[in-house]
Enzyme design. Sequence first.
Site, PDB file in Angstrom:
ATOM      1  N   GLN A 171     -13.875   5.723 -12.444  1.00 50.85           N
ATOM      2  CA  GLN A 171     -14.482   5.207 -11.216  1.00 50.85           C
ATOM      3  C   GLN A 171     -16.008   5.274 -11.323  1.00 50.85           C
ATOM      4  O   GLN A 171     -16.702   4.326 -10.967  1.00 50.85           O
ATOM      5  CB  GLN A 171     -13.969   6.009  -9.997  1.00 50.85           C
ATOM      6  CG  GLN A 171     -14.379   5.441  -8.643  1.00 50.85           C
ATOM      7  CD  GLN A 171     -13.751   4.075  -8.341  1.00 50.85           C
ATOM      8  OE1 GLN A 171     -12.766   3.682  -8.959  1.00 50.85           O
ATOM      9  NE2 GLN A 171     -14.332   3.348  -7.407  1.00 50.85           N
ATOM     10  N   VAL A 200     -17.473  -1.599  -4.426  1.00 53.53           N
ATOM     11  CA  VAL A 200     -16.854  -0.495  -5.176  1.00 53.53           C
ATOM     12  C   VAL A 200     -16.968   0.786  -4.344  1.00 53.53           C
ATOM     13  O   VAL A 200     -17.992   1.028  -3.708  1.00 53.53           O
ATOM     14  CB  VAL A 200     -17.571  -0.291  -6.547  1.00 53.53           C
ATOM     15  CG1 VAL A 200     -16.863   0.780  -7.367  1.00 53.53           C
ATOM     16  CG2 VAL A 200     -17.639  -1.597  -7.321  1.00 53.53           C
ATOM     17  N   SER A 206     -11.860   5.947  -3.872  1.00 58.00           N
ATOM     18  CA  SER A 206     -11.135   4.730  -4.262  1.00 58.00           C
ATOM     19  C   SER A 206      -9.636   4.983  -4.196  1.00 58.00           C
ATOM     20  O   SER A 206      -9.146   6.021  -4.653  1.00 58.00           O
ATOM     21  CB  SER A 206     -11.506   4.326  -5.690  1.00 58.00           C
ATOM     22  OG  SER A 206     -10.607   3.330  -6.133  1.00 58.00           O
ATOM     23  N   HIS A 208      -7.561   3.664  -5.975  1.00 59.15           N
ATOM     24  CA  HIS A 208      -7.031   3.688  -7.343  1.00 59.15           C
ATOM     25  C   HIS A 208      -6.944   5.119  -7.869  1.00 59.15           C
ATOM     26  O   HIS A 208      -6.188   5.388  -8.796  1.00 59.15           O
ATOM     27  CB  HIS A 208      -7.900   2.813  -8.260  1.00 59.15           C
ATOM     28  CG  HIS A 208      -7.663   1.354  -8.025  1.00 59.15           C
ATOM     29  ND1 HIS A 208      -6.614   0.672  -8.587  1.00 59.15           N
ATOM     30  CD2 HIS A 208      -8.314   0.448  -7.257  1.00 59.15           C
ATOM     31  CE1 HIS A 208      -6.640  -0.597  -8.182  1.00 59.15           C
ATOM     32  NE2 HIS A 208      -7.667  -0.754  -7.376  1.00 59.15           N
ATOM     33  N   ASP A 215      -4.045  -3.368  -8.867  1.00 60.93           N
ATOM     34  CA  ASP A 215      -4.601  -4.711  -8.766  1.00 60.93           C
ATOM     35  C   ASP A 215      -3.736  -5.600  -9.651  1.00 60.93           C
ATOM     36  O   ASP A 215      -3.606  -5.342 -10.855  1.00 60.93           O
ATOM     37  CB  ASP A 215      -6.055  -4.737  -9.269  1.00 60.93           C
ATOM     38  CG  ASP A 215      -6.984  -3.942  -8.356  1.00 60.93           C
ATOM     39  OD1 ASP A 215      -6.631  -3.741  -7.179  1.00 60.93           O
ATOM     40  OD2 ASP A 215      -8.049  -3.515  -8.832  1.00 60.93           O
ATOM     41  N   GLU A 263      -8.804  -8.543  -0.069  1.00 60.92           N
ATOM     42  CA  GLU A 263      -8.458  -8.408  -1.494  1.00 60.92           C
ATOM     43  C   GLU A 263      -6.988  -8.769  -1.672  1.00 60.92           C
ATOM     44  O   GLU A 263      -6.117  -7.894  -1.605  1.00 60.92           O
ATOM     45  CB  GLU A 263      -8.710  -6.972  -1.989  1.00 60.92           C
ATOM     46  CG  GLU A 263     -10.173  -6.600  -2.067  1.00 60.92           C
ATOM     47  CD  GLU A 263     -10.430  -5.314  -2.877  1.00 60.92           C
ATOM     48  OE1 GLU A 263      -9.455  -4.674  -3.336  1.00 60.92           O
ATOM     49  OE2 GLU A 263     -11.609  -4.973  -3.036  1.00 60.92           O
ATOM     50  N   HIS A 266      -4.999  -6.518  -4.306  1.00 61.21           N
ATOM     51  CA  HIS A 266      -4.886  -5.054  -4.268  1.00 61.21           C
ATOM     52  C   HIS A 266      -3.670  -4.636  -3.421  1.00 61.21           C
ATOM     53  O   HIS A 266      -3.630  -4.855  -2.222  1.00 61.21           O
ATOM     54  CB  HIS A 266      -6.180  -4.461  -3.690  1.00 61.21           C
ATOM     55  CG  HIS A 266      -6.193  -2.955  -3.630  1.00 61.21           C
ATOM     56  ND1 HIS A 266      -6.975  -2.163  -4.459  1.00 61.21           N
ATOM     57  CD2 HIS A 266      -5.512  -2.085  -2.833  1.00 61.21           C
ATOM     58  CE1 HIS A 266      -6.781  -0.884  -4.159  1.00 61.21           C
ATOM     59  NE2 HIS A 266      -5.895  -0.827  -3.166  1.00 61.21           N
TER      60      HIS A 266
END
Length: 294
Positions: A171, A200, A206, A208, A215, A263, A266
């Site tokens: 990240q 970001v 995040s 993620h 994604d 998004e 995502h």
Amino acid sequence: MDLQGFFARLLKSLKKTGKKIRRFFKRYTRLLVRHTKAGDYSVLIYTITVLVVFVLIISLIVNIFKPDKKEKKDKVVNTATRTDASTELKDPNSELRAECQAIYDKNKSLLMLVNTKTGLPEDYEFEQHVLNSGAIIDEQAYIDLYRMLKACNDAGYHYSIISAYRDKDTQQGIIDRSVQEFMDKGLSQEEAYKKTLETVQEVGHSEHETGLALDITEEGIYSLSEDLESNETMKWFIDNCTAYGFIVRYPKDKADITGISYEPWHFRYVGAEAAEFMTKNNLTLEEFHSLLGN
Ligand SMILES: [Zn+2]
């Protein structure tokens, strides 16, 4: 005349009047008895008539001051309306909240909120599952992800997983690269960092990093843009992900709530029950958490 003298005279006068009234009733009763015994009922009839008239007058006076039935009914209606109003004041989302809480209690770890404001816990860990591509996701999401990707292939579409779990260093690397790119375009470091944070998330913020987000794009497409929503493969994912426990985490019309612009690539795993609930009620994860009172 002083006050004491006044009351003494008043009392005397009342006693006198009382005596007079008693005497009047005694005489009247004697008269009534005498006449009735003699077979003359005129006094009796007169007495009864006077009593009836007296009772009628009293009831008339009472009725004047008593609220009538219609008014009473209105009062009842008013009370009923007030009850309705207070029912309205009750939380209109109480059922939704209860359902939300029940789902959350069953799947807390899958429903973790991570966004700009809320970061991951420092000691966050999860059971990792490594996909064939090398991408890593949370073991809890694996079976449903596998089923979704297989269904996608079976429907004739081809996908690429662009990004799944990212550790802190990855990240940070994304942030650094983005900052550098903006600086190469002539922005100061501060400006470049600010610009980077528009797309970001900071380290620890995040999705993620949770291992629950992916994604996904159509095979061969690597640039992520809103236009992906009209891509046929993406449409399949957007329409079908709920059934496999995934949500489009940053929907088009909710950027002001999620803090992230649309998004369509995502996807976030929350489990089938929560995904269905959130999709049915058009809720983002942020809104789901506000329903919980978080
Ligand atoms: Zn993503």
